[in-house]
Write an enzyme that holds these catalytic residues in place. Structure first.
Site, PDB file in Angstrom:
ATOM      1  N   CYS A  79       0.870  -1.174   0.000  1.00 51.31           N
ATOM      2  CA  CYS A  79       0.000   0.000   0.000  1.00 51.31           C
ATOM      3  C   CYS A  79       0.908   1.226   0.000  1.00 51.31           C
ATOM      4  CB  CYS A  79      -0.870  -0.032   1.251  1.00 51.31           C
ATOM      5  SG  CYS A  79      -1.938   1.402   1.469  1.00 51.31           S
ATOM      6  N   CYS A 190      -0.897   3.650  -6.638  1.00 46.18           N
ATOM      7  CA  CYS A 190      -1.747   3.049  -5.596  1.00 46.18           C
ATOM      8  C   CYS A 190      -1.974   1.617  -6.052  1.00 46.18           C
ATOM      9  CB  CYS A 190      -3.077   3.791  -5.492  1.00 46.18           C
ATOM     10  SG  CYS A 190      -4.354   2.912  -4.543  1.00 46.18           S
TER      11      CYS A 190
HETATM   12  N1  DGL Z   1      -3.927   0.623  -1.984  1.00 53.36           N
HETATM   13  C1  DGL Z   1      -3.555   1.813  -1.368  1.00 53.36           C
HETATM   14  C2  DGL Z   1      -2.303   2.451  -1.950  1.00 53.36           C
HETATM   15  O1  DGL Z   1      -1.510   1.777  -2.561  1.00 53.36           O
HETATM   16  C3  DGL Z   1      -4.453   2.819  -0.823  1.00 53.36           C
HETATM   17  C4  DGL Z   1      -5.873   2.968  -1.060  1.00 53.36           C
HETATM   18  C5  DGL Z   1      -6.529   3.680   0.088  1.00 53.36           C
HETATM   19  O2  DGL Z   1      -6.747   3.026   1.109  1.00 53.36           O
HETATM   20  O3  DGL Z   1      -6.804   4.876  -0.014  1.00 53.36           O
HETATM   21  O4  DGL Z   1      -2.083   3.614  -1.776  1.00 53.36           O
END
Ligand code: DGL
Length: 263
Positions: A79, A190
């Site tokens: 993430c 993301c």
């Molecule tokens: N999957 C996440 C990232 O790579 C974040 C998404 C979120 O929770 O806002 O930033």
């Protein structure tokens, strides 16, 4: 000796605010198919990217604890948002644990050709964080960089929507202002966004190169585990266990579906 070998069989913990990190898990499985994995998504508290920094830190610490309590021998923070908010602090908390985070793949995009035009899509938190500002500063003179916060995009993926007309309209509106800038590349900053890659591609066109950090992150984890002599020597395929703070059958079925989804 025995105990040490046992440790090699322990799973790698993979964490994301929701189901997006499964795009990184796909890469981990390609690079290290013999490892075992626990994937923990915190979909109940998602999105992280629009929450206050302190909240994201606390949620990340709590979830990482869950993975460590289950014996994770190393940790992939799949993430970008949680990485930018918490990974440095976590390295201080667990100095002996191989921890790898993910950041927008700006480097390969910026070095792709002479002074390219690069759009970086990420959550509001990722683009606001100091970590991203420093990353941008490193490549500012090599590329024209457009950071684009995309609140609302990860929610489509969380809902399992990878190809509706609503998603297309959302992306058209989001990307519209950049379509006449002569973009050379788009960075998916993301881990949810690779699941919308097909649709993003259909909007920006085939001449634009799309980068994400999943493969680099998986390779980095392999390097770190090798350096710590923690790679699983097994030649058989390992197992994957999904856990989610939304513990419904439907949520776990979505995880399985995304694991097989072509990205
Ligand atoms: N999957 C996440 C990232 O790579 C974040 C998404 C979120 O929770 O806002 O930033």
């Amino acid at each position: 000796m025995m105990d040490f070998d046992r440790r090699k069989e322990q799973p790698i913990g993979v964490f994301d605010s929701g189901v997006g990190g499964i795009s990184v898990l796909q890469e981990l499985l390609k690079v290290m198919p013999g490892e075992n994995y626990i994937y923990l998504g915190d979909s109940k508290n998602a999105p992280y990217g629009t929450k206050p920094l302190e909240t994201v830190r606390q949620l990340t610490f709590e979830n990482v604890r869950v993975l460590l309590d289950q014996g994770a021998k190393g940790l992939v923070v799949a993430c970008n948002t949680a990485t930018s908010a918490a990974v440095r602090l976590m390295r201080g908390m667990y100095p002996d644990l191989p921890i790898v985070g993910i950041e927008p793949a700006l480097k390969p995009a910026a070095l792709q050709k002479e002074h390219p035009r690069v759009l970086v899509m990420a959550t509001p938190m990722t683009v606001q964080q100091e970590k991203f500002r420093q990353l941008m500063a490193r490549y500012e003179d090599k590329a024209e960089i457009y950071p684009l916060a995309c609140p609302g995009l990860m929610e489509f993926i969380e809902a399992g929507d990878l190809e509706s007309e609503r998603l297309r309209d959302f992306l058209r509106e989001l990307l519209g202002p950049y379509l006449d800038k002569g973009l050379d590349s788009v960075v998916l900053g993301c881990t949810h966004y690779p699941f919308a890659r097909k649709m993003i591609r259909s909007i920006v066109g085939d001449a634009v190169t799309i980068f994400d950090g999943g493969e680099g992150t998986a390779r980095e984890m392999r390097r770190r585990l090798a350096a710590a002599d923690l790679l699983n020597p097994s030649e058989e395929a390992g197992w994957v266990r999904f856990e989610n703070s939304v513990a419904t059958e439907a949520e776990l079925a979505l995880c399985q579906r995304l694991l097989k989804q072509e990205i």
